[in-house]
Design an enzyme around this catalytic site. Structure first.
Site, short mmCIF file in Angstrom:
data_model
loop_
_atom_site.label_atom_id
_atom_site.label_comp_id
_atom_site.label_asym_id
_atom_site.label_seq_id
_atom_site.Cartn_x
_atom_site.Cartn_y
_atom_site.Cartn_z
N HIS A 193 -3.28 -6.46 3.13
CA HIS A 193 -3.23 -7.04 4.48
C HIS A 193 -4.15 -6.33 5.46
O HIS A 193 -4.34 -6.79 6.58
CB HIS A 193 -1.79 -7.05 5.01
CG HIS A 193 -1.25 -5.70 5.40
ND1 HIS A 193 -0.75 -4.81 4.49
CD2 HIS A 193 -1.13 -5.11 6.60
CE1 HIS A 193 -0.34 -3.73 5.12
NE2 HIS A 193 -0.57 -3.88 6.41
N GLY A 240 0.82 -1.20 0.00
CA GLY A 240 0.00 0.00 0.00
C GLY A 240 0.85 1.25 0.00
O GLY A 240 0.50 2.25 -0.65
N THR A 241 1.96 1.21 0.73
CA THR A 241 2.86 2.38 0.77
C THR A 241 3.44 2.65 -0.61
O THR A 241 3.51 3.81 -1.06
CB THR A 241 3.98 2.14 1.78
OG1 THR A 241 3.42 2.09 3.10
CG2 THR A 241 5.02 3.24 1.72
N SER A 282 -4.33 -1.53 0.51
CA SER A 282 -3.34 -2.52 0.91
C SER A 282 -4.04 -3.79 1.34
O SER A 282 -4.92 -3.76 2.21
CB SER A 282 -2.48 -1.96 2.06
OG SER A 282 -1.44 -2.84 2.39
N CYS A 289 4.27 7.49 24.59
CA CYS A 289 4.90 6.61 25.58
C CYS A 289 5.21 5.24 24.99
O CYS A 289 5.89 4.44 25.61
CB CYS A 289 3.98 6.43 26.78
SG CYS A 289 3.47 7.97 27.55
N GLN A 340 -7.97 1.54 4.95
CA GLN A 340 -8.76 1.07 6.09
C GLN A 340 -10.20 0.75 5.74
O GLN A 340 -10.85 -0.02 6.46
CB GLN A 340 -8.72 2.12 7.22
CG GLN A 340 -7.38 2.24 7.91
CD GLN A 340 -6.98 0.98 8.65
OE1 GLN A 340 -7.81 0.18 9.04
NE2 GLN A 340 -5.69 0.80 8.83
#
Length: 460
Positions: free
Chosen positions: A196, A69-70, A194, A320, A177
């Site tokens: 996956h 996808g990238t 994408s 974090c 998505q």
């Protein structure tokens, strides 16, 4: 062990596994060759392209398969910008796009181009009028995801596409998505996805470019995939990706209703059972399987480790849990709380009992992490007669600066201020978010010898 991170990678769909194994036997030859094995491979490739194009809502000759996808995003943006370079070198995009889009924009700027990030509302969605205001006479391309990968908010693609069409600017939609849930509405010009993300194998992306869109592929020319995706096609994975997309679409309507109800339960129960929590993203216009919430006074990395210890795989946009020590650019653009951030994205077939057990475990885990960090749990001491306080949280990571603020806010009189000295980037987002949740006044940020001084006025 419940896996609740389908937004990162969905489990391999059974149909994808079956198709992959079958294609390994039948689709190993070069589809560009004219002998029997090549013709058989070409038939498989053509069938996969037709199935994927039908799911996308485009012509088969408008769609190519890429290695990810990238790669599809980078190829789509570079090709569209180059094809319209006579118009200009300006790129418009939302502030909450996937990092692949942001990286492409940065590379474009480094090469002499420019880009504008369109801000989003607190829900994570762009305002169509604001987006249209970012379009200029020299805008060569606009980018807008169909739904956000971190908070699930759906974008007004149809409205923005219409405004881009009026301005004569092609719109690239990152549908990674949402494509498994249905086609993207509106007059988009380019689309990427994408495999996956919907339960296909990793290593397969889609790039659709409508006929009539000026497009100039970048890099060395290739003979395959219309010259837009060089290299030998991973035919077994492509066949599995297309087969699983069709299978997922067949299940999407029923599963969307079921998972939306489970996510709605998470949204409401988390707000009821976990104190000091902010559920982020649009409550209505959202993906059916994804919910994100942030917990005050919680170390995101510790929280994720504890949930994993209890058998739940979730992800986070909290600084974090990142090596950059900066909060997610999505949460930052939305202006919401980032500390203690948890993203739950349910795969197809998630059992209701797993969600119920997660909701039983979560409050205790959050309470335990807060206690470990020394978060305030009792009423504050009576305020002292003197005025303002200064809290030194320099060198301390989130959520400690906010915890220290919460501990002392009750020690100053109403109208007085607490100044927090912090050099953690997350404090710039989380202290204003804490003020909004606690109905205190965030005065602003001031320069300091080290880091920044965040000033908060007690209102109650």
């Amino acid at each position: 062990m419940p896996y609740f991170d389908a937004a990162s990678a969905a489990p391999l769909h059974p149909v994808a596994r079956q198709a992959l194994l079958a294609a390994l036997d039948e689709g190993w030859a070069d589809p560009a060759r004219l002998y029997r094995e090549g013709r058989r491979a070409r038939l498989l490739l053509d069938a996969a392209r037709e199935a994927a194009a039908d799911a996308v809502g485009c012509r088969p000759d408008e769609l190519v398969f890429t290695s990810s996808g990238t790669t599809a995003v980078h190829a789509g943006i570079a090709g569209a910008l180059s094809g319209r370079r006579r118009v200009g070198r300006h790129l418009a995009l939302s502030a909450v796009e996937h990092s692949s889009v942001l990286h492409a924009a940065a590379a474009h700027e480094a090469a002499g181009g420019s880009f504008t990030e369109v801000p989003v509302e607190r829900s994570g969605a762009v305002d169509p009028a604001t987006y249209a205001g970012a379009l200029r006479p020299d805008t060569a391309l606009a980018c807008l995801q169909s739904a956000n990968h971190e908070v699930g908010t759906e974008q007004p693609v149809e409205e923005v596409a219409a405004l881009c069409a009026e301005a004569g600017v092609p719109l690239l939609v990152d549908a990674a998505q949402s494509l498994g849930w249905g086609p993207v509405a509106g007059g988009w010009s380019l689309l990427t996805a994408s495999a996956h993300k919907w339960g296909g194998p990793a290593g397969v992306g889609l790039l659709a470019v409508r006929k009539g869109v000026r497009f100039a592929p970048q890099g060395p020319a290739g003979e395959r995939e219309s010259g837009r995706a060089p290299g030998f096609e991973n035919l077994p994975a492509i066949v599995a990706a297309a087969a699983s997309l069709r299978a997922v679409r067949d299940e999407a309507a029923a599963e969307a209703v079921r998972l939306r109800a489970l996510v709605g339960r998470i949204r409401s129960v988390v707000a009821e059972r976990v104190g000091d929590v902010e559920v982020v993203g649009d409550p209505e216009r959202r993906l059916p399987h994804l919910v994100t919430f942030s917990c005050l006074y919680v170390d995101g990395e510790t929280l994720l480790h504890e949930l994993d210890r209890h058998g739940f795989s979730v992800s986070s946009g909290s600084s974090c849990t990142s090596s950059t020590l900066e909060p997610s650019h999505v949460l930052k653009a939305m202006g919401v709380l980032s500390e203690g951030n948890v993203r739950v994205s349910l795969p197809l077939g998630t059992a209701e009992t797993d969600v119920d057990r997660f909701l039983e475990v979560l409050p205790g885990v959050v309470a335990e992490v807060r206690e470990r960090l020394g978060a305030p749990v009792s009423a504050p001491r009576a305020p002292a007669p003197d005025a303002s306080l200064v809290v030194d949280a320099l060198g301390r990571r989130c959520p400690v600066p906010v915890i220290e603020l919460a501990k002392v806010i009750g020690e100053v009189p109403v109208g007085a201020t607490v100044t927090v000295l912090a050099d953690d980037e997350a404090a710039r987002l989380d202290i204003p978010a804490w003020c909004e949740m606690r109905e205190q006044e965030y005065v602003g940020e001031e320069p300091a010898d080290r880091g920044s001084a965040y000033v908060v006025r007690r209102l109650s």
